[in-house]
Design an enzyme around this catalytic site. Structure first.
Site, PDB file in Angstrom:
ATOM      1  N   HIS A  53       0.843  -1.197   0.000  1.00 14.26           N
ATOM      2  CA  HIS A  53       0.000   0.000   0.000  1.00 14.26           C
ATOM      3  C   HIS A  53       0.876   1.244   0.000  1.00 14.26           C
ATOM      4  CE1 HIS A  53      -3.931  -1.940   1.653  1.00 14.26           C
ATOM      5  NE2 HIS A  53      -3.283  -2.765   0.855  1.00 14.26           N
ATOM      6  N   GLU A  55       0.812   3.965   1.749  1.00 14.00           N
ATOM      7  CA  GLU A  55       1.236   4.414   3.079  1.00 14.00           C
ATOM      8  C   GLU A  55       2.371   3.543   3.618  1.00 14.00           C
ATOM      9  OE1 GLU A  55      -3.252   5.180   2.716  1.00 14.00           O
ATOM     10  OE2 GLU A  55      -1.851   3.593   2.155  1.00 14.00           O
ATOM     11  N   CYS A  83      -6.405   2.078   5.056  1.00 13.70           N
ATOM     12  CA  CYS A  83      -7.034   0.850   5.520  1.00 13.70           C
ATOM     13  C   CYS A  83      -6.565   0.555   6.948  1.00 13.70           C
ATOM     14  CB  CYS A  83      -6.673  -0.305   4.593  1.00 13.70           C
ATOM     15  SG  CYS A  83      -4.967  -0.880   4.781  1.00 13.70           S
ATOM     16  N   CYS A  86      -2.761  -0.117   7.282  1.00 15.28           N
ATOM     17  CA  CYS A  86      -1.936   1.085   7.198  1.00 15.28           C
ATOM     18  C   CYS A  86      -2.078   1.936   8.450  1.00 15.28           C
ATOM     19  CB  CYS A  86      -2.297   1.878   5.949  1.00 15.28           C
ATOM     20  SG  CYS A  86      -1.824   1.031   4.416  1.00 15.28           S
TER      21      CYS A  86
END
Length: 153
Positions: A53, A55, A83, A86
């Site tokens: 992801h 992040e 999410c 993260c």
């Protein structure tokens, strides 16, 4: 406040660029003391890594850049609502703030919302969709694992 808007626009621009390169619409930047330390875009499709992801990649890059896993005082600007994975990583890294431009509600119609995961994680373990078990297995010939770690650090 204008600086925060500028940082958020940078994260959104990264998301657009990632879309143009065949990626998912997520970008993030990590900032400390008003300076961009690192950035990341969602690389799930590129790497086949479900943890890639934006992040998390920004956190990894910032940790390398700063030479520490402690990112206390850092802030994240993300194109989309982070999410739970993260969010947990940001908290564990000591990140003090996150700002995002697109919500789970914005993402829902496109299959990009993580609201259902948030809802599932809010339930007690026994009620979650994933089977979660605690099994206190110990190695009898070894000292307590955590005590052992503490004794050698």
């Amino acid at each position: 406040m204008q600086q925060n808007t500028d940082f958020l626009r940078q994260a959104v621009e990264l998301a657009y660029q990632n879309c143009e390169q065949g990626g998912r619409p997520f970008g993030a930047i990590l900032v400390k003391d008003g300076q961009v330390i690192a950035s990341g875009v969602n690389e799930i499709l590129k790497s086949n890594d479900p943890t890639a992801h934006a992040e998390l990649l920004a956190i990894r890059a910032a940790s390398q850049q700063l030479g520490t896993a402690n990112l206390d005082g850092c802030v994240v600007f993300a194109s989309g609502q982070p999410c739970p994975m993260c969010m947990a990583a940001m908290r564990m890294a000591g990140i003090t703030s996150v700002t995002y431009a697109h919500s789970n509600e914005d993402a829902e119609a496109y299959g990009l919302s993580t609201a259902a995961i948030y809802a599932d994680l809010a339930k007690p373990f026994a009620e979650q969709s994933m089977i979660i078990r605690y099994m206190p297995v110990r190695i009898e010939t070894k000292p307590d694992l955590y005590r052992y770690w503490k004794s050698i650090t």
